[in-house]
Design an enzyme around this catalytic site. Sequence first.
Site, PDB file in Angstrom:
ATOM      1  N   ARG A   1    -130.867 -90.154  -3.311  1.00 32.31           N
ATOM      2  CA  ARG A   1    -130.681 -90.806  -2.010  1.00 32.31           C
ATOM      3  C   ARG A   1    -129.317 -90.424  -1.406  1.00 32.31           C
ATOM      4  NH1 ARG A   1    -132.243 -96.928  -2.613  1.00 32.31           N
ATOM      5  NH2 ARG A   1    -132.273 -96.731  -0.332  1.00 32.31           N
TER       6      ARG A   1
ATOM      7  N   GLU B   1    -127.194-101.225 -16.766  1.00 30.78           N
ATOM      8  CA  GLU B   1    -127.299-101.166 -15.302  1.00 30.78           C
ATOM      9  C   GLU B   1    -128.683-100.628 -14.937  1.00 30.78           C
ATOM     10  OE1 GLU B   1    -124.206 -98.637 -13.789  1.00 30.78           O
ATOM     11  OE2 GLU B   1    -125.062 -98.547 -11.773  1.00 30.78           O
TER      12      GLU B   1
ATOM     13  N   ILE C   1    -133.788 -99.714  -9.263  1.00 26.40           N
ATOM     14  CA  ILE C   1    -135.226 -99.515  -9.098  1.00 26.40           C
ATOM     15  C   ILE C   1    -135.496 -98.105  -8.555  1.00 26.40           C
ATOM     16  CG2 ILE C   1    -137.251-100.350  -7.818  1.00 26.40           C
ATOM     17  CD1 ILE C   1    -135.659-103.132  -7.744  1.00 26.40           C
ATOM     18  N   SER C   2    -134.705 -97.717  -7.579  1.00 24.28           N
ATOM     19  CA  SER C   2    -134.874 -96.391  -6.967  1.00 24.28           C
ATOM     20  C   SER C   2    -133.997 -95.377  -7.699  1.00 24.28           C
ATOM     21  CB  SER C   2    -134.482 -96.448  -5.485  1.00 24.28           C
ATOM     22  OG  SER C   2    -133.097 -96.728  -5.352  1.00 24.28           O
TER      23      SER C   2
ATOM     24  N   HIS D   1    -121.916 -99.766  -5.535  1.00 25.44           N
ATOM     25  CA  HIS D   1    -121.163 -98.653  -4.959  1.00 25.44           C
ATOM     26  C   HIS D   1    -119.821 -99.083  -4.368  1.00 25.44           C
ATOM     27  CE1 HIS D   1    -125.192 -97.168  -5.449  1.00 25.44           C
ATOM     28  NE2 HIS D   1    -125.656 -97.959  -4.504  1.00 25.44           N
TER      29      HIS D   1
ATOM     30  N   ARG E   1    -124.613 -93.549  -2.494  1.00 23.07           N
ATOM     31  CA  ARG E   1    -125.259 -94.258  -3.619  1.00 23.07           C
ATOM     32  C   ARG E   1    -125.057 -93.530  -4.948  1.00 23.07           C
ATOM     33  NH1 ARG E   1    -128.494 -98.094  -0.861  1.00 23.07           N
ATOM     34  NH2 ARG E   1    -129.176 -97.253   1.126  1.00 23.07           N
TER      35      ARG E   1
ATOM     36  N   ASP F   1    -114.650-105.393 -12.873  1.00 18.28           N
ATOM     37  CA  ASP F   1    -113.634-106.134 -13.627  1.00 18.28           C
ATOM     38  C   ASP F   1    -114.255-107.307 -14.382  1.00 18.28           C
ATOM     39  OD1 ASP F   1    -111.672-104.413 -12.758  1.00 18.28           O
ATOM     40  OD2 ASP F   1    -110.727-105.821 -11.371  1.00 18.28           O
TER      41      ASP F   1
HETATM   42  C1  DQA Z   1    -130.620-100.413  -5.768  1.00 26.52           C
HETATM   43  C2  DQA Z   1    -129.988 -99.154  -5.164  1.00 26.52           C
HETATM   44  C3  DQA Z   1    -128.799 -99.504  -4.282  1.00 26.52           C
HETATM   45  O1  DQA Z   1    -128.216 -98.317  -3.740  1.00 26.52           O
HETATM   46  C4  DQA Z   1    -129.252-100.381  -3.142  1.00 26.52           C
HETATM   47  O2  DQA Z   1    -128.144-100.770  -2.347  1.00 26.52           O
HETATM   48  C5  DQA Z   1    -130.044-101.554  -3.580  1.00 26.52           C
HETATM   49  C6  DQA Z   1    -130.965-101.432  -4.698  1.00 26.52           C
HETATM   50  C7  DQA Z   1    -131.902-100.106  -6.565  1.00 26.52           C
HETATM   51  O3  DQA Z   1    -132.333-100.982  -7.298  1.00 26.52           O
HETATM   52  O4  DQA Z   1    -132.470 -99.017  -6.415  1.00 26.52           O
HETATM   53  O5  DQA Z   1    -129.996-102.611  -2.952  1.00 26.52           O
HETATM   54  O6  DQA Z   1    -129.680-100.980  -6.676  1.00 26.52           O
END
Ligand code: DQA
Length: 145
Positions: free
Chosen positions: A108, A99, A102-103, A81, A112, A88
């Site tokens: 959220r 990319e 996990i969440s 974020h 994010r 770059d």
């Molecule tokens: C994350 C989501 C991000 O917003 C957070 O800062 C993380 C983990 C995830 O895997 O859900 O550290 O990338």
Amino acid sequence: MAKTIHILNGPNLNLLGKRQPEIYGADTLADVEATCAKLGRELGLEVALSQSNHEGEIVEMIHAAREKVEGIIINPAAYTHTSVAILDALNTFEGPVIEVHISNVHRRESFRHHSYVSLRADGVIAGLGVEGYQLALRRMATLLA
Ligand code: DQA
């Protein structure tokens, strides 16, 4: 020779399994490494997993990947974020980039919802738990076939 995929992980993911398990689950990064290595063997891919809490180190890992690996799966964690530097660096890499979060970052906090890395990623997986890494690896196998 097997193609190599680098799975890069950003800050605080070293604490996976201990850190907010209600959000990120109980599996550790070592568990992710083991399941991805096993799946990689099934798919004929070599898998290397790294983690760093430092933005510049992640940039350098991406530079190193330029010479050595065919694809990058990246969970940049909070740097997703904020980091133009990681975007770059990824823009200097020619292979596929996936990319993983996990969440479900979109369910959220609003900070994010934006990802610099998504400007480069060929695909994004969010909210599927640590299984997202395996799904990304399967997609890599398709993209690199
Ligand atoms: C994350 C989501 C991000 O917003 C957070 O800062 C993380 C983990 C995830 O895997 O859900 O550290 O990338």
